[in-house]
Design a protein around this motif. Structure first.
Motif, PDB file in Angstrom:
ATOM      1  N   LEU A  98      -4.242   0.157  14.318  1.00 56.66           N
ATOM      2  CA  LEU A  98      -3.799   0.635  13.039  1.00 56.66           C
ATOM      3  C   LEU A  98      -3.920   2.078  12.963  1.00 56.66           C
ATOM      4  N   ARG A 104       1.879   2.681   8.479  1.00 55.20           N
ATOM      5  CA  ARG A 104       0.670   2.154   7.875  1.00 55.20           C
ATOM      6  C   ARG A 104       0.855   1.585   6.377  1.00 55.20           C
ATOM      7  N   LEU A 105       1.479   2.466   5.631  1.00 50.43           N
ATOM      8  CA  LEU A 105       1.756   2.186   4.050  1.00 50.43           C
ATOM      9  C   LEU A 105       2.716   1.038   4.109  1.00 50.43           C
ATOM     10  N   TYR A 151       3.123  -1.485   6.244  1.00 53.65           N
ATOM     11  CA  TYR A 151       2.511  -2.737   6.607  1.00 53.65           C
ATOM     12  C   TYR A 151       1.486  -3.276   5.572  1.00 53.65           C
ATOM     13  N   GLU A 152       0.744  -2.291   4.901  1.00 52.21           N
ATOM     14  CA  GLU A 152      -0.127  -2.473   3.781  1.00 52.21           C
ATOM     15  C   GLU A 152       0.564  -3.169   2.904  1.00 52.21           C
ATOM     16  N   THR A 153       1.820  -2.616   2.445  1.00 47.05           N
ATOM     17  CA  THR A 153       2.599  -2.869   1.268  1.00 47.05           C
ATOM     18  C   THR A 153       3.546  -4.299   1.287  1.00 47.05           C
ATOM     19  N   GLN A 183      -0.731 -10.074   6.823  1.00 46.06           N
ATOM     20  CA  GLN A 183      -2.034  -9.815   7.208  1.00 46.06           C
ATOM     21  C   GLN A 183      -2.495 -10.503   8.506  1.00 46.06           C
ATOM     22  N   LEU A 232       1.973  -5.281  13.903  1.00 48.38           N
ATOM     23  CA  LEU A 232       1.856  -4.398  12.715  1.00 48.38           C
ATOM     24  C   LEU A 232       3.360  -3.893  12.392  1.00 48.38           C
ATOM     25  N   SER A 270       4.964  -8.803  11.440  1.00 50.16           N
ATOM     26  CA  SER A 270       4.373  -9.007   9.946  1.00 50.16           C
ATOM     27  C   SER A 270       5.692  -8.938   8.955  1.00 50.16           C
TER      28      SER A 270
END
Length: 714
Positions: free
Chosen positions: A623, A631-632, A634-636, A640, A707, A711
């Motif tokens: 990560l 990264r943003l 993936y997180e949004t 997971q 990632l 995903s």
């Protein structure tokens, strides 16, 4: 005819000297085919002008042909070739004033500056102009160089003695000697009236030269050029060179020099014509030579299985336009089949039918067509573009230009896995090059015209480089962008990266945290990781390069058994990353062991000695390798990745075989994936089997694949 030339020169000499008109003005008046000049570019540092004839409209989408004259540097001798040249060419004539202190370096810099970033450049150098063309070609890539009686033969000719003799003459004797030399070494073939005008004007221009100017050019220009155009540099010349020699040339031993140059220049050929030192347009058909070089590129597009050929029409039009921007004409043929069921049987014959008899062929295969096209390109020895597909093998035997285009959001062909498993020389050209298209799915460039334009630009740049050597820096820029974007991924998948990753995990077990969260101060020797893989050893790496088919055999019969029989100790831990499946029996023992999971044998101190903790550490490291934007994203929007409890294998007889046969659990659901690793853990102790932790761990490249790509799959 030579007598008439002398009479014409003598009759017009007085008036010409009085008028002192520049040579280009006289050419404009005299040669019917060149009525006027435009786009004149002047370089004051070299006193050099580049002029284009108005009869040839200039276009940035055309190749440029630059004529470089001999030591008189008037562009009059080369202007005779202009009427015979085909229209789709920008013409430029290089000429120099009568300044006496111009250096060879000034001429070289002026020519290089004029070439700039032009594509598809042709240099036609006559005598001294051939020297200048070769020297500039070492720094600027040109598609074709035509040498007419090259002055590289100056040191072994009689010209140095002749120049020394001219130093002793007064002005009148000097001009008479010039007239004699011009007539003696002029054209030996029959010439027309326009050629006679050109010959006369050349003579008049030479008569304007002072003795000091001509001697200066011989001493500085020619000698400096001969010193720079060395045998060593000629062998590194990558452009195509046509060496034209006049068999009756008495000024230079041109035929012998042509053969010598041909042996030194890799991509060259020799043409011997019936001519003296001044080769006329009647003696040498320059148009035929250029026509051969600028022959059309035939692009053969092999569709994906089950994809209608009509869907590739936007891509075909964009590829044609992209080649045109590289100053290359191209046609695109989309392969069609009798019926989809005959796709695999007809592919090779259809491509051979289209490519038959064509000199420049580029094969482009999409999806399943990329797989099919690999064998076809190998058999036909033609450049290949694999688009959203390919075998991604470490094949060191590829001897044809190959470009693999990976689509980063491709569901059918995961980009990240291809990057980690493909050939290690993905950053090299011309063979085995690899680039990626960001935010692109499997059908990127098929239906969308905007996407097709981006893809076509890459394909055209590679085709121009593969066939003509053009756009090499552009292709390198595409590859560099991919290298910078995925350099961390490729590094982590390499031998050094995997070894460091294993040693970091062992370090976590060597220095466990206490209950307060502080790292223990117990001193433990740093253990190194032994990677059981062919690429980790010099001898097996050399064998794999020389004989690629040995790679899997060495892994199967040597490195895997060596890992199975290995034991971690106070100094060494063990890591294994298999390169293939091992058949029916091997798969029963190694299910889930293929990359991107790695098998490790570590030593533990009892605390936090679980594969779950190590997998979570791997996820954190991966990560951190992402950019803030990735990264943003993936997180949004990404699903997971979580890690469950270990699948514990009891310490019983034959437990190692049970551990090898237990696969990594990869449980998918709507929210993401949960990874559980099989673990064989022994009690803390000092024996061979004490304090061991055998685990199948997820690797950083596998986490990056999730990632960046998986995903986001539905």
């Amino acid at each position: 005819m030579k007598f008439l030339a002398v009479i014409a020169a003598l009759q017009g000499a007085a008036g010409f000297v009085q008028l002192k008109q520049p040579p280009l003005a006289i050419v404009r008046r005299t040669i019917v085919d060149l009525p006027d000049f435009h786009n004149q570019t002047y370089y004051p540092s070299a006193d050099v002008t580049f002029a284009a004839p108005a009869s040839r409209p200039h276009s940035v989408h055309k190749p440029t042909c630059i004529f470089i004259p001999g030591v008189e540097f008037s562009a009059l001798s080369t202007a005779q070739y202009a009427p015979s040249l085909r229209d789709p060419l920008n013409l430029a004539f290089m000429c120099c004033g009568h300044r006496e202190n111009t250096r060879f370096e000034d001429l070289r810099e002026a020519l290089a500056s004029y070439i700039g970033n032009k594509r598809g450049v042709v240099l036609v150098g006559e005598s001294f102009g051939a020297l200048l063309a070769l020297d500039v070609a070492f720094e600027k890539h040109v598609r074709l160089i035509i040498l007419l009686n090259s002055a590289t033969a100056y040191p072994i000719s009689k010209m140095p003695q002749a120049i020394d003799s001219l130093r002793e003459l007064d002005e009148m004797a000097f001009r008479c000697a010039i007239i004699y030399m011009m007539v003696q070494h002029g054209p030996s073939t029959k010439i027309n009236v326009d050629d006679l005008h050109v010959l006369t004007l050349m003579l008049l221009n030479l008569l304007l030269l002072k003795k000091e100017t001509l001697v200066h050019r011989a001493d500085t220009w020619i000698k400096a050029g001969c010193e720079r155009v060395t045998r060593k540099r000629l062998r590194r010349l990558d452009g195509k060179v046509v060496i034209v020699a006049g068999e009756d040339d008495e000024m230079f031993p041109s035929t012998e020099e042509a053969e010598a140059l041909h042996k030194m220049i890799p991509n060259s050929r020799v043409l011997v014509v019936k001519s003296n030192h001044l080769i006329t347009a009647d003696a040498f058909d320059i148009n035929e030579v250029i026509r051969e070089e600028f022959e059309e590129v035939s692009v053969v597009l092999l569709p994906g299985f089950g994809v209608r050929p009509e869907r590739y029409l936007p891509a075909a039009e964009c590829i044609t336009s992209a080649f045109a921007s590289c100053n290359i004409s191209a046609s695109v043929d989309i392969v069609r089949f009798t019926c989809p069921l005959l796709y695999h049987l007809e592919a090779a014959s259809r491509v051979e039918e289209i490519a038959c008899g064509k000199k420049h062929v580029l094969l482009v295969g999409h999806s399943q067509g990329a797989y099919q096209s690999a064998a076809i390109a190998r058999n036909l020895k033609i450049p290949l573009v694999q688009w959203a597909g390919g075998a991604y093998e470490r094949d060191n035997s590829i001897d044809y230009p190959l470009l693999t285009i990976l689509c980063e959001d491709d569901v059918q062909h995961p980009c990240i896995r291809a990057l980690t498993q493909t050939y290690p020389t993905y950053h090299q050209t011309p063979a085995k090059s690899l680039i990626t298209m960001p935010h692109a799915d499997h059908f990127y460039g098929v239906d969308s015209e905007d996407e097709a334009e981006n893809l076509a630009e890459v394909i055209a740049d590679f085709g121009a480089f593969a066939h003509f050597g053009d756009t090499g820096h552009v292709v390198a820029a595409h590859i560099s962008r991919t290298a910078s974007r995925f350099s961390h991924l490729v590094h982590e998948a390499g031998t050094i990266g995997m070894r460091d990753w294993c040693e970091r995990h062992q370090s976590r077990l060597d220095h466990p945290k206490d209950r307060a969260g502080e790292t223990s101060s117990i001193a433990v020797n740093k253990r190194r990781a032994e990677h059981h893989v062919a690429s980790a050893h010099m001898m097996t790496s050399m064998l794999a390069i020389a004989m690629p088919w040995l790679d899997h055999a060495i892994d199967k019969y040597f490195f895997f058994p060596a890992f199975v029989c290995s034991h971690p100790d106070d100094y060494v831990v063990h890591l294994y990353t298999p390169s293939q499946n091992f058949g029916l029996i091997g798969n029963l023992l190694c299910r889930g062991a293929h990359q991107p999971f790695a098998l490790v044998k570590l030593k533990h101190e009892g605390t936090n000695a679980t594969a779950k903790v190590l997998n979570e550490a791997t996820f954190t490291e991966a990560l951190e390798l992402l950019t803030d934007e990735e990264r943003l994203r993936y997180e949004t929007n990404g699903r997971q990745m979580k890690f469950g409890d270990d699948i514990e294998v009891p310490h019983i007889p034959l437990c190692s075989i049970v551990w090898l046969a237990t696969p990594v659990c990869w449980d998918r659901d709507a929210t993401g994936v949960t990874v559980r690793s099989p673990v064989l853990k022994t009690a803390v102790g000092n024996g061979v089997y004490g304090s061991r932790l055998n685990a199948k761990l997820i690797t950083i490249p596998r986490v990056l694949e999730w990632l960046l790509v998986e995903s986001f799959k539905q």
